[in-house]
Design a protein around this motif. Structure first.
Motif, PDB file in Angstrom:
ATOM      1  N   ARG A 171      -3.766  -7.597   2.968  1.00 27.69           N
ATOM      2  CA  ARG A 171      -2.729  -7.216   3.810  1.00 27.69           C
ATOM      3  C   ARG A 171      -1.941  -8.609   4.938  1.00 27.69           C
ATOM      4  O   ARG A 171      -2.486  -9.506   4.660  1.00 27.69           O
ATOM      5  CB  ARG A 171      -3.610  -6.872   5.245  1.00 27.69           C
ATOM      6  CG  ARG A 171      -4.316  -5.494   4.910  1.00 27.69           C
ATOM      7  CD  ARG A 171      -5.166  -4.894   5.780  1.00 27.69           C
ATOM      8  NE  ARG A 171      -5.811  -3.688   5.766  1.00 27.69           N
ATOM      9  CZ  ARG A 171      -6.917  -3.934   5.257  1.00 27.69           C
ATOM     10  NH1 ARG A 171      -7.824  -4.943   4.938  1.00 27.69           N
ATOM     11  NH2 ARG A 171      -8.201  -2.932   5.075  1.00 27.69           N
ATOM     12  N   ARG A 172      -0.833  -8.233   5.519  1.00 25.28           N
ATOM     13  CA  ARG A 172      -0.286  -9.373   5.897  1.00 25.28           C
ATOM     14  C   ARG A 172       1.187  -8.718   6.931  1.00 25.28           C
ATOM     15  O   ARG A 172       1.221  -7.890   6.603  1.00 25.28           O
ATOM     16  CB  ARG A 172       0.538 -10.403   4.901  1.00 25.28           C
ATOM     17  CG  ARG A 172       0.658 -11.671   5.948  1.00 25.28           C
ATOM     18  CD  ARG A 172       1.808 -12.564   4.897  1.00 25.28           C
ATOM     19  NE  ARG A 172       1.546 -13.571   3.742  1.00 25.28           N
ATOM     20  CZ  ARG A 172       1.916 -13.448   3.153  1.00 25.28           C
ATOM     21  NH1 ARG A 172       3.056 -13.941   3.205  1.00 25.28           N
ATOM     22  NH2 ARG A 172       1.083 -14.457   1.992  1.00 25.28           N
ATOM     23  N   ARG A 173       1.230  -9.154   8.125  1.00 20.76           N
ATOM     24  CA  ARG A 173       1.817  -8.888   9.006  1.00 20.76           C
ATOM     25  C   ARG A 173       3.219  -9.727   9.514  1.00 20.76           C
ATOM     26  O   ARG A 173       2.865 -10.815   9.024  1.00 20.76           O
ATOM     27  CB  ARG A 173       1.338  -8.359  10.297  1.00 20.76           C
ATOM     28  CG  ARG A 173       0.339  -7.616  10.489  1.00 20.76           C
ATOM     29  CD  ARG A 173      -0.009  -7.956  12.328  1.00 20.76           C
ATOM     30  NE  ARG A 173      -1.100  -7.182  12.365  1.00 20.76           N
ATOM     31  CZ  ARG A 173      -1.311  -5.548  12.581  1.00 20.76           C
ATOM     32  NH1 ARG A 173       0.113  -5.055  13.057  1.00 20.76           N
ATOM     33  NH2 ARG A 173      -2.087  -5.155  13.265  1.00 20.76           N
ATOM     34  N   VAL A 174       4.161  -8.465   9.379  1.00 20.56           N
ATOM     35  CA  VAL A 174       5.775 -10.453   9.101  1.00 20.56           C
ATOM     36  C   VAL A 174       6.381  -9.308   9.894  1.00 20.56           C
ATOM     37  O   VAL A 174       6.568  -8.344  10.397  1.00 20.56           O
ATOM     38  CB  VAL A 174       6.073  -9.571   7.273  1.00 20.56           C
ATOM     39  CG1 VAL A 174       5.458 -10.558   5.576  1.00 20.56           C
ATOM     40  CG2 VAL A 174       6.270  -8.254   6.794  1.00 20.56           C
ATOM     41  N   ALA A 175       7.658 -10.438  10.379  1.00 17.51           N
ATOM     42  CA  ALA A 175       8.620  -9.960  11.218  1.00 17.51           C
ATOM     43  C   ALA A 175       9.992  -9.189  11.119  1.00 17.51           C
ATOM     44  O   ALA A 175      10.167  -9.933   9.598  1.00 17.51           O
ATOM     45  CB  ALA A 175       8.778 -11.095  12.091  1.00 17.51           C
ATOM     46  N   GLY A 176       9.886  -8.126  10.727  1.00 20.13           N
ATOM     47  CA  GLY A 176      10.945  -7.221  10.156  1.00 20.13           C
ATOM     48  C   GLY A 176      10.875  -6.525   8.963  1.00 20.13           C
ATOM     49  O   GLY A 176      10.092  -6.937   8.491  1.00 20.13           O
ATOM     50  N   ARG A 177      12.200  -5.457   9.473  1.00 16.63           N
ATOM     51  CA  ARG A 177      11.223  -4.668   7.660  1.00 16.63           C
ATOM     52  C   ARG A 177      12.492  -5.512   6.607  1.00 16.63           C
ATOM     53  O   ARG A 177      11.437  -5.183   5.383  1.00 16.63           O
ATOM     54  CB  ARG A 177      12.051  -3.509   8.013  1.00 16.63           C
ATOM     55  CG  ARG A 177      12.088  -2.590   7.283  1.00 16.63           C
ATOM     56  CD  ARG A 177      13.105  -0.857   7.786  1.00 16.63           C
ATOM     57  NE  ARG A 177      12.713   0.119   6.600  1.00 16.63           N
ATOM     58  CZ  ARG A 177      13.306   0.939   6.771  1.00 16.63           C
ATOM     59  NH1 ARG A 177      13.937   1.111   7.979  1.00 16.63           N
ATOM     60  NH2 ARG A 177      13.206   1.649   6.201  1.00 16.63           N
ATOM     61  N   ARG A 236       6.851  -5.529  14.048  1.00 14.57           N
ATOM     62  CA  ARG A 236       5.708  -6.084  13.378  1.00 14.57           C
ATOM     63  C   ARG A 236       5.088  -5.226  11.978  1.00 14.57           C
ATOM     64  O   ARG A 236       4.572  -4.066  12.599  1.00 14.57           O
ATOM     65  CB  ARG A 236       4.937  -6.222  14.532  1.00 14.57           C
ATOM     66  CG  ARG A 236       5.424  -7.159  15.732  1.00 14.57           C
ATOM     67  CD  ARG A 236       4.343  -8.923  15.283  1.00 14.57           C
ATOM     68  NE  ARG A 236       3.410  -8.683  14.213  1.00 14.57           N
ATOM     69  CZ  ARG A 236       2.593  -9.511  14.507  1.00 14.57           C
ATOM     70  NH1 ARG A 236       2.954 -10.669  15.465  1.00 14.57           N
ATOM     71  NH2 ARG A 236       1.545  -9.788  13.993  1.00 14.57           N
ATOM     72  N   TRP A 237       5.773  -5.410  10.957  1.00 17.49           N
ATOM     73  CA  TRP A 237       5.159  -4.447   9.968  1.00 17.49           C
ATOM     74  C   TRP A 237       4.725  -5.028   8.823  1.00 17.49           C
ATOM     75  O   TRP A 237       4.570  -6.619   8.635  1.00 17.49           O
ATOM     76  CB  TRP A 237       6.695  -4.561   9.375  1.00 17.49           C
ATOM     77  CG  TRP A 237       7.357  -3.621   9.680  1.00 17.49           C
ATOM     78  CD1 TRP A 237       8.647  -4.264  10.181  1.00 17.49           C
ATOM     79  CD2 TRP A 237       8.318  -2.252   9.673  1.00 17.49           C
ATOM     80  NE1 TRP A 237       9.105  -3.427  10.515  1.00 17.49           N
ATOM     81  CE2 TRP A 237       8.940  -1.562  10.788  1.00 17.49           C
ATOM     82  CE3 TRP A 237       7.106  -1.024   9.004  1.00 17.49           C
ATOM     83  CZ2 TRP A 237       9.042  -1.114  10.925  1.00 17.49           C
ATOM     84  CZ3 TRP A 237       7.785   0.486   9.585  1.00 17.49           C
ATOM     85  CH2 TRP A 237       8.610   0.383  10.447  1.00 17.49           C
ATOM     86  N   PRO A 238       3.158  -4.298   8.789  1.00 21.52           N
ATOM     87  CA  PRO A 238       2.613  -5.250   7.854  1.00 21.52           C
ATOM     88  C   PRO A 238       2.500  -4.152   6.413  1.00 21.52           C
ATOM     89  O   PRO A 238       2.857  -2.692   6.639  1.00 21.52           O
ATOM     90  CB  PRO A 238       0.769  -3.787   8.146  1.00 21.52           C
ATOM     91  CG  PRO A 238       1.650  -2.613   9.290  1.00 21.52           C
ATOM     92  CD  PRO A 238       2.483  -3.530   9.873  1.00 21.52           C
TER      93      PRO A 238
END
Length: 150
Positions: free
Chosen positions: A108-114, A83-85
């Protein structure tokens, strides 16, 4: 490629810079900007103003230390759970004063994976260069596999 700077020229011709990338610290401490503390007039309250500024500076230092300590826990958590912001905010000095007033607020947004974080960073940089701000609702393009290796 964790951090990028995107440049955009607004209608008045001023060049604006944005920082776009994965958030590395647990949070980003900001020194409080109070109009009442911006200048002592040399009167009898100068010692009180100095003491307040000293305490605020100490609190700011402790806030940075807490952010660094929290990062030692948050960074591995983000790496394990993916979980990367991703954040984007303008680099001008007005950010501190307008951040809480709805001005140039950070995106800002959180995404799944680098890899998804890198893809969203690249997408927001393209959006800023094209229109001056990131698109909030837009999904990032498919991640570039070479970008995930950095």
């Amino acid at each position: 490629m964790a951090v990028m700077v995107a440049l955009w020229r607004d209608e008045s011709g001023h060049l604006r810079a944005w920082r776009v990338g994965r958030r590395r610290l647990a949070w980003r401490p900001r020194f409080p900007q109070r109009a009442a503390l911006q200048g002592a007039d040399g009167g009898p309250f100068e010692i009180i103003v100095f003491a307040i500024v000293l305490v605020l500076g100490l609190v700011h230092l402790l806030n940075w230390l807490a952010a660094l300590l929290a990062t030692s826990v948050v960074w591995p958590y983000r790496a394990v759970f993916g979980r990367w912001p991703v954040v984007a905010y303008p680099l001008d000095s007005s950010l501190v004063s307008t951040d809480d007033e709805g001005g140039d607020r950070p995106h800002r947004r959180r995404v799944a994976g680098r890899a998804a974080a890198v893809a969203l960073t690249q997408q927001w940089v393209r959006n800023i260069e094209r229109q001056g701000h990131p698109e909030e609702g837009e999904q990032p393009a498919a991640p570039d596999r070479s970008a995930s290796l950095s």
